[in-house]
Scaffold this motif. Structure first.
Motif, PDB file in Angstrom:
ATOM      1  N   UNK A 172       8.775   9.239   2.592  1.00 49.41           N
ATOM      2  CA  UNK A 172       7.628   8.528   2.009  1.00 49.41           C
ATOM      3  C   UNK A 172       6.385   9.362   2.244  1.00 49.41           C
ATOM      4  N   UNK A 173       5.397   8.855   1.297  1.00 53.19           N
ATOM      5  CA  UNK A 173       4.080   9.527   1.345  1.00 53.19           C
ATOM      6  C   UNK A 173       3.385   8.498   2.650  1.00 53.19           C
ATOM      7  N   UNK A 227       7.921   1.547  -1.206  1.00 52.28           N
ATOM      8  CA  UNK A 227       7.983   0.257  -0.495  1.00 52.28           C
ATOM      9  C   UNK A 227       8.858  -0.247  -0.185  1.00 52.28           C
ATOM     10  N   UNK A 228       9.910  -0.336  -1.075  1.00 53.31           N
ATOM     11  CA  UNK A 228      11.265  -1.219  -0.909  1.00 53.31           C
ATOM     12  C   UNK A 228      12.029  -0.355  -0.181  1.00 53.31           C
ATOM     13  N   UNK A 255       4.348  -2.201  -3.609  1.00 48.71           N
ATOM     14  CA  UNK A 255       5.012  -3.232  -2.668  1.00 48.71           C
ATOM     15  C   UNK A 255       6.351  -3.549  -2.731  1.00 48.71           C
ATOM     16  N   UNK A 256       7.139  -3.988  -1.722  1.00 47.46           N
ATOM     17  CA  UNK A 256       8.344  -4.186  -1.558  1.00 47.46           C
ATOM     18  C   UNK A 256       8.752  -4.984  -0.233  1.00 47.46           C
ATOM     19  N   UNK A 286       0.699  -1.377  -0.266  1.00 51.55           N
ATOM     20  CA  UNK A 286       0.038   0.087  -0.152  1.00 51.55           C
ATOM     21  C   UNK A 286       0.839   1.269   0.084  1.00 51.55           C
ATOM     22  N   UNK A 287       2.071   1.193  -0.362  1.00 49.46           N
ATOM     23  CA  UNK A 287       3.021   2.628  -0.492  1.00 49.46           C
ATOM     24  C   UNK A 287       2.377   3.220  -2.036  1.00 49.46           C
ATOM     25  N   UNK A 288       3.023   4.277  -1.830  1.00 51.70           N
ATOM     26  CA  UNK A 288       2.646   5.300  -3.203  1.00 51.70           C
ATOM     27  C   UNK A 288       3.230   4.456  -4.352  1.00 51.70           C
TER      28      UNK A 288
END
Length: 409
Positions: A337-338, A301-302, A388-389, A294-296
């Protein structure tokens, strides 16, 4: 028994650097270390398309420069010679000449073009190689195809490692069985970008060095570059792959219908070695995997996953089996990060700790029991996008300090 991972990828039980066709290897005790094997070589029967990625540390060691020159010449390698105990880093002109000498000695020993030889070193920084021992050691190398030969090589490249790292996978591509094998070392100074370890991959796939280089750079972004032990980057290390084409498949390119199968095969090998390095972090007792959803975007995410797994406070909490999810929140919040501070979910293994940024009731005893296991999974969902990461690391124990406080003694 082989382990079927997907409908195409199969893991080879006890797979190693010799799993593909056309490779031999050896490891000997040259005397650089007190008793253990310390010099090894990988040989391809024929010149192999080759590619490598290197540490971004500004003090790149002499062996890396020689290897870069070798690969740049034609894009082929037929041998890789490796020593442990001495990094041959920060050793000036003498160190560079010693690395060239290692290349020429290997060339003469195996009747291989000099620019078809790569050189790698690992160990203490700022010390000169004992070239008399290196010379005698190279002369005594006798590569073979037995599993014991692979073990000898894997042993020769270790420093503070506790266990050897190896892997092997196969896939069917256009009716041909393509195999990839690997060996690696690394347990400290692990925070790759790329890369603070030595990793060697062999494959019998037919592929040009240009396409192999593009594939390796793409894959290492999501595997080796996503592990961390202590946040430090080494001067020496690299991941190198040789593809000798002895599977006789149609040459692989990004336009090949099975290109993604090859990428998956390479990814499986790199991820396996990366996880083994993270698990064998100096003083480590647990392997930690962080997955961020659920990252931008995937890059954020990574980055967040690596920030969490690299946090000393998170690592020490895991060592102490303390379900202190506040440290995970702290690591996330340090990034640019957002983030929506009101939408974050955190789970440690099967235990939900935070839901929509509201603490969940959980059993401390259950959490402690989970955290005392050798593999720990942390799942974070940011609910701001589709990125995703994953990242991998280890806990931070008392023994890490003990090992690094006496590394040279």
């Amino acid at each position: 028994m082989p382990l079927l991972l997907t409908n195409k990828i199969v893991e080879i039980e006890n797979g190693n650097i010799l799993s593909p066709q056309g490779f031999t290897t050896a490891g000997v005790h040259a005397g650089l270390r007190y008793a253990k094997k310390d010099l090894g070589v990988i040989i391809s029967e024929i010149p192999a398309s080759s590619a490598a990625v290197y540490t971004t540390n500004q003090f790149q060691a002499a062996p890396l420069k020689v290897t870069q020159e070798s690969i740049a010449s034609e894009g082929f390698l037929q041998a890789v010679v490796v020593n442990s105990a001495c990094a041959n880093a920060c050793t000036g002109d003498r160190g560079y000449m010693d690395a060239l000498k290692m290349r020429s000695l290997t060339s003469e020993k195996f009747n291989i073009k000099e620019h078809y030889v790569a050189v790698a070193s690992t160990g203490v920084i700022g010390e000169y190689l004992d070239m008399d021992k290196i010379t005698n050691g190279i002369e005594s190398l006798s590569p073979g195809k037995l599993n014991s030969d692979a073990v000898d090589f894997q042993t020769a490249i270790l420093t503070t490692d506790i266990v050897m790292k190896s892997c092997g996978y196969t896939a069917s591509i256009n009716g041909r069985t393509i195999t990839i094998g690997g060996a690696a070392k690394g347990s400290g100074m692990i925070h790759p970008n790329m890369a603070t370890m030595l990793g060697f991959l062999t494959t019998d796939a037919a592929i040009s060095s240009e396409n192999l280089s593009a594939a390796l750079k793409n894959v290492t972004t999501n595997t080796f570059n996503q592990i961390t032990v202590d946040g430090d980057t080494s001067t020496n290390d690299m991941v190198l792959v040789m593809a000798n084409g002895m599977a006789e498949n149609h040459p692989l390119t990004p336009d090949h219908p099975e290109w993604e199968t090859f990428i998956e095969l390479l990814t499986k090998a790199c991820e396996k070695l990366a996880k083994q390095i993270a698990m064998d972090g100096e003083g480590a007792t647990k392997l930690v995997e962080v997955e961020v959803l659920g990252a931008k975007d995937h890059e954020e995410a990574k980055f967040i996953a690596k920030q969490i797994v690299g946090s000393n406070l998170v690592k020490t909490a895991i060592f102490g089996a303390d379900a202190n999810w506040g440290r995970i929140i702290g690591a996330i919040g340090q990034t640019n990060a957002l983030i929506n501070p009101h939408r974050v979910d955190i789970a440690i293994g099967p235990i939900q700790m935070l839901k929509n940024s509201v603490p969940c009731v959980f059993s401390e005893n259950e959490a402690r029991g989970y955290l005392n296991q050798p593999f720990i999974k942390i799942l974070v969902d940011l609910h701001v996008g589709n990125g995703e990461g994953k990242a991998w690391g280890c806990d931070l124990s008392y023994n890490y300090v003990k090992i690094n406080a006496s590394y040279r003694s």
